[in-house]
Design an enzyme around this catalytic site. Structure first.
Site: not given
Ligand code: XIL
Length: 302
Positions: A127, A169, A206, A235, A237
């Site tokens: 990020e 990422n 996401h 990741e 969802d």
């Molecule tokens: C999130 C986790 O799912 C949570 O449990 C935590 O509180 C915060 O981080 N981007 C990422 C992940 O790269 O590491 C994040 O994970 C979600 C967004």
């Protein structure tokens, strides 16, 4: 294939999930995780605050629980994440300049060395780009150490674990026409041109109604892959429910399968009730562990 991992393996891809330490307390979740997935990402347990709670004093028990379980059950591991502006330990948050740069590089080196040989791919940097129309870097304490902090992290990771694939990422890099996507693309192109060690780009993926799955996703994945890197959905969802959610999961699978170097897909948790999202039902299994329509569409698309 009758499971996500078996179906993905038919095209030499993996299908993964994030898992958290609390999964070990729920045998139903563990049964699903073991049956369906063959790539594991620790949801929080390998981040900077978890692995280096005090400077140069490392804490690997929570990460090891996940890594060891994965390996004992024949699964690979995505390491997440070595350098990030978020979830830094308190001692690091207010550091700056050379002190921070050296602390970051020490972290990358020590953690990648500790897990050497056990990691399929590391999210070396997470990020680092800004949202919005600038296409530039996000402001952070790490960015203020100098624009070369990202390549310095990648070089340190390569030296520590030459076998692991090294990934950049990020999120909101799915739509090819977005400035953030172009910014990351230009960085990767520059790294490849200058020989900075980078092997893969992770797309967090996401999604929600304000940030839908783009129709040009295959273009984005294909253009990055054409730079000479693997691409992965890291990741996934998608907020929503029913058929419309399921169709969006199907679209993601189709986009990945259309790109030879899209090597796998990871969802960010097993059951809706495990999701980091405060509300909503963005995953493939409901809170009771039942397969949702999103699961069936995903499996059938693989
Ligand atoms: C999130 C986790 O799912 C949570 O449990 C935590 O509180 C915060 O981080 N981007 C990422 C992940 O790269 O590491 C994040 O994970 C979600 C967004």
């Amino acid at each position: 294939g009758s499971t996500l991992q078996a179906a993905a393996a038919e095209t030499n891809r993996y299908f993964g999930t994030a898992m958290a330490g609390h999964y070990f307390n729920n045998s139903g979740t563990m049964t699903i995780t073991n049956r369906e997935f063959n790539m594991i990402t620790a949801e929080n347990e390998m981040k900077m605050d978890a692995t280096e709670p005090s400077q140069n004093q490392f804490s690997y028990a929570a990460g090891d629980q996940i890594v060891n379980w994965a390996r004992q059950n024949g699964k690979q591991v995505r390491g997440h994440a070595l350098a990030w502006h978020s979830q830094q330990p308190g001692w690091m948050q207010n550091m700056s300049g050379t002190t921070l740069r050296n602390a970051m590089l020490n972290h990358v080196t020590k953690v990648a060395t500790y897990y050497k040989g056990k990691i399929y791919a590391w999210d070396v940097v997470n990020e680092a780009y800004a949202d919005g129309s600038s296409g530039g870097r996000r402001d952070s304490n790490l960015q203020r150490t100098g624009n070369d902090w990202i390549e310095a992290a990648f070089r340190a990771a390569r030296a520590a674990d030459p076998q692991a694939k090294l990934c950049y990422n990020d999120y909101n890099t799915d739509n090819w026409s977005h400035a953030k996507t172009q910014g990351v693309y230009n960085m990767v192109r520059d790294f490849k041109a200058r020989g900075v060690p980078i092997d893969c780009v992770g797309f967090q993926a996401h999604f929600n109604s304000g940030n839908p799955v783009p129709s040009n996703y295959h273009t984005t994945l294909g253009n990055f892959a054409a730079l000479g890197v693997d691409v992965q959905i890291t990741e996934l969802d998608i907020e929503g429910s029913g058929t419309s959610q399921a169709e969006q999961f199907r679209g993601i699978v189709q986009a990945c399968l259309s790109v030879a170097r899209c090597t796998g897909i990871t969802v960010w948790g097993v059951k809706d009730s495990d999701s980091w999202r405060a509300s909503g039902t963005p995953l493939l299994f409901d809170g009771s562990g039942n397969k949702k329509a999103a699961y069936t569409y995903t499996l059938n698309a693989l």
